[in-house]
Scaffold this active site. Structure first.
Site, PDB file in Angstrom:
ATOM      1  N   PRO A  15       0.794  -1.227   0.000  1.00 10.40           N
ATOM      2  CG  PRO A  15      -0.770  -1.506   1.697  1.00 10.40           C
ATOM      3  CD  PRO A  15       0.427  -2.134   1.073  1.00 10.40           C
ATOM      4  CG  ASN A  16      -0.370   4.333   1.222  1.00 14.61           C
ATOM      5  OD1 ASN A  16      -1.300   4.867   0.624  1.00 14.61           O
ATOM      6  ND2 ASN A  16      -0.506   3.785   2.398  1.00 14.61           N
ATOM      7  NE  ARG A  23       3.919   6.716   1.977  1.00 13.50           N
ATOM      8  CZ  ARG A  23       4.091   5.461   2.359  1.00 13.50           C
ATOM      9  NH1 ARG A  23       4.544   4.562   1.513  1.00 13.50           N
ATOM     10  NH2 ARG A  23       3.809   5.105   3.589  1.00 13.50           N
ATOM     11  CE1 TYR A  28       8.802   5.120   3.563  1.00 11.19           C
ATOM     12  CE2 TYR A  28       7.203   6.920   3.501  1.00 11.19           C
ATOM     13  CZ  TYR A  28       7.683   5.754   4.078  1.00 11.19           C
ATOM     14  OH  TYR A  28       7.054   5.229   5.187  1.00 11.19           O
ATOM     15  CG  ASN A  80       8.303  -1.850   0.979  1.00 14.54           C
ATOM     16  OD1 ASN A  80       7.716  -1.989   2.059  1.00 14.54           O
ATOM     17  ND2 ASN A  80       8.905  -0.723   0.623  1.00 14.54           N
ATOM     18  CB  ALA A  83       1.107   0.499   6.610  1.00  7.18           C
ATOM     19  CD  GLU A 104       9.796  -7.446   6.657  1.00 11.82           C
ATOM     20  OE1 GLU A 104       9.795  -8.571   7.194  1.00 11.82           O
ATOM     21  OE2 GLU A 104       9.588  -6.383   7.276  1.00 11.82           O
ATOM     22  CG  HIS A 106      10.788  -2.266   5.335  1.00 11.30           C
ATOM     23  ND1 HIS A 106       9.431  -2.153   5.186  1.00 11.30           N
ATOM     24  CD2 HIS A 106      11.003  -3.438   5.967  1.00 11.30           C
ATOM     25  CE1 HIS A 106       8.840  -3.208   5.721  1.00 11.30           C
ATOM     26  NE2 HIS A 106       9.776  -4.016   6.194  1.00 11.30           N
ATOM     27  NE  ARG A 113       9.833   6.047   9.221  1.00  8.86           N
ATOM     28  CZ  ARG A 113       8.878   5.950   8.296  1.00  8.86           C
ATOM     29  NH1 ARG A 113       8.919   4.968   7.410  1.00  8.86           N
ATOM     30  NH2 ARG A 113       7.909   6.846   8.239  1.00  8.86           N
TER      31      ARG A 113
HETATM   32  C1  DQA Z   1       7.953   1.176   4.401  1.00 11.02           C
HETATM   33  C2  DQA Z   1       7.887   1.442   5.917  1.00 11.02           C
HETATM   34  C3  DQA Z   1       6.476   1.270   6.431  1.00 11.02           C
HETATM   35  O1  DQA Z   1       6.421   1.539   7.835  1.00 11.02           O
HETATM   36  C4  DQA Z   1       5.526   2.225   5.737  1.00 11.02           C
HETATM   37  O2  DQA Z   1       4.207   2.011   6.171  1.00 11.02           O
HETATM   38  C5  DQA Z   1       5.635   2.142   4.244  1.00 11.02           C
HETATM   39  C6  DQA Z   1       6.959   2.031   3.645  1.00 11.02           C
HETATM   40  C7  DQA Z   1       9.357   1.456   3.822  1.00 11.02           C
HETATM   41  O3  DQA Z   1       9.591   1.043   2.693  1.00 11.02           O
HETATM   42  O4  DQA Z   1      10.174   2.123   4.463  1.00 11.02           O
HETATM   43  O5  DQA Z   1       4.646   2.237   3.532  1.00 11.02           O
HETATM   44  O6  DQA Z   1       7.664  -0.199   4.179  1.00 11.02           O
END
Ligand code: DQA
Length: 158
Positions: A15-16, A23, A28, A80, A83, A104, A106, A113
């Site tokens: 998501p996102n 964003r 990011y 990735n 959230a 996994e 990020h 964080r």
């Molecule tokens: C993320 C870290 C997550 O906490 C966040 O919700 C994201 C991006 C990262 O790539 O740093 O959407 O996965």
């Protein structure tokens, strides 16, 4: 004996992550998802494999892709989960249900964080976690996924 060479790696963005580039750039970066996917595909091609990149804002869609990864011929998954990392037991169960190794990744260092981001429900069932290297997290994740899929370190194709 080493497992067969994985010719295809599935890269999943949760998501996102479709909003990358605009964003929270301070967290990011300014690289868009399209640019990131190109970098991942170039990195994979240089290692003689194909990276197929998909993004969804929907947990169920990500679960469907994880479940079908083996049938689709993917040797490993780089994911990735956004959230969903922090609370999706459904995604965790999907990762532990399939034999395909999942790395996994990020962009940000989730351990540096907010408190709620420091815990991943996925990490315990993933092959491993790479966090905090920006777009390079995916490239490192791809090399780790290749190693997990083949039992051999990833090397640039000659
Ligand atoms: C993320 C870290 C997550 O906490 C966040 O919700 C994201 C991006 C990262 O790539 O740093 O959407 O996965």
């Amino acid at each position: 004996m080493a497992r067969p060479v994985a010719k295809r790696i599935l890269v999943l963005h949760g998501p996102n992550l479709n909003l990358l580039g605009t964003r929270e750039p301070a967290v990011y970066g300014r690289t868009t998802l399209r640019e990131l996917d190109r970098r991942i595909q170039r990195h994979a091609a240089a290692r003689g494999v194909e990276a197929v990149c998909r993004q969804s804002n929907h947990e169920g869609q990500l679960i469907d892709w994880i479940q079908s990864a083996g049938r689709e011929g993917f040797g490993a998954i780089v994911m990735n989960p956004g959230a969903l990392t922090h609370y999706s037991m459904g995604l965790r169960d999907a990762v532990s249900a399939v034999p395909v190794p999942v790395v996994e990744v990020h962009l940000s260092n989730i351990h540096a964080r907010e408190e709620f981001r420091r815990h991943s429900v996925i990490a315990a069932v993933a092959q491993g976690q790479i966090s905090g290297f920006g777009p390079a997290s995916y490239l490192l994740g791809l090399d780790a996924a290749l190693e997990a899929a083949t039992g051999r370190p990833a090397r640039r194709a000659r």
